[in-house]
Write an enzyme that holds these catalytic residues in place. Structure first.
Site, PDB file in Angstrom:
ATOM      1  N   VAL A 228       0.826  -1.204   0.000  1.00 53.48           N
ATOM      2  CA  VAL A 228       0.000   0.000   0.000  1.00 53.48           C
ATOM      3  C   VAL A 228       0.862   1.257   0.000  1.00 53.48           C
ATOM      4  O   VAL A 228       2.016   1.231   0.429  1.00 53.48           O
ATOM      5  CB  VAL A 228      -0.960   0.023   1.225  1.00 53.48           C
ATOM      6  CG1 VAL A 228      -1.916  -1.148   1.191  1.00 53.48           C
ATOM      7  CG2 VAL A 228      -0.186   0.012   2.539  1.00 53.48           C
ATOM      8  N   CYS A 229       0.270   2.349  -0.487  1.00 52.31           N
ATOM      9  CA  CYS A 229       0.909   3.667  -0.424  1.00 52.31           C
ATOM     10  C   CYS A 229      -0.188   4.726  -0.457  1.00 52.31           C
ATOM     11  O   CYS A 229      -1.328   4.439  -0.071  1.00 52.31           O
ATOM     12  CB  CYS A 229       1.923   3.853  -1.563  1.00 52.31           C
ATOM     13  SG  CYS A 229       1.197   3.955  -3.208  1.00 52.31           S
ATOM     14  N   LYS A 230       0.100   5.923  -0.915  1.00 51.25           N
ATOM     15  CA  LYS A 230      -0.901   6.991  -0.927  1.00 51.25           C
ATOM     16  C   LYS A 230      -1.906   6.818  -2.066  1.00 51.25           C
ATOM     17  O   LYS A 230      -3.108   6.957  -1.867  1.00 51.25           O
ATOM     18  CB  LYS A 230      -0.223   8.356  -1.039  1.00 51.25           C
ATOM     19  CG  LYS A 230      -1.210   9.510  -1.076  1.00 51.25           C
ATOM     20  CD  LYS A 230      -0.523  10.854  -1.190  1.00 51.25           C
ATOM     21  CE  LYS A 230      -1.546  11.979  -1.260  1.00 51.25           C
ATOM     22  NZ  LYS A 230      -0.904  13.277  -1.448  1.00 51.25           N
TER      23      LYS A 230
END
Length: 126
Positions: free
Chosen positions: A68-70
């Site tokens: 996951v990230c932004k």
């Protein structure tokens, strides 16, 4: 880091099911981003993308991994990297923290609504 075209992508709603079944979230956002707002799930580690190539061995190969990230872009790169390095149970969470917040899923920290104005408005997330 190499790109990978065959990375399976899932939405935040499906990610919730993965987490409920014991998946490990690997957050590749930078430390300052995580300090502002973090995913509130039981199994999560933060390995910033800037450190990923040196630290990816901290991720167990025997667990389901959701990266996951932004927005889903950096995590897609990291997911491809893992697959190219022998990881088989890796998926990318598309649309990242932006959609996670939009869906109202649990977080730790202050939610800055002005920085999330670019969230996708599509209801295509499962």
């Amino acid at each position: 880091m190499e790109a990978q075209n065959l990375v399976k992508e899932i939405c935040p709603t499906t990610t919730q099911a993965y987490v409920a079944n014991g998946a490990l979230l690997v957050d590749v956002r930078e430390i300052d981003e995580v300090a502002q707002v973090a995913f509130h799930v039981p199994n999560i580690i933060n390995i910033p993308l800037s450190e990923f190539e040196a630290r990816f061995n901290e991720i167990p190969k025997d667990k389901q991994v959701v990266v996951v990230c932004k927005s889903g872009a950096r995590s897609l790169r990291a997911s491809g990297f893992l697959i190219n390095h022998g990881y088989e149970n890796v998926v990318n969470m598309k649309m990242g923290m932006q959609r996670w917040l939009e869906k109202g899923f649990p977080v730790l920290g202050e939610i800055n609504t002005s920085s999330n104005s670019d969230c996708c408005s599509s209801s295509s997330c499962c």
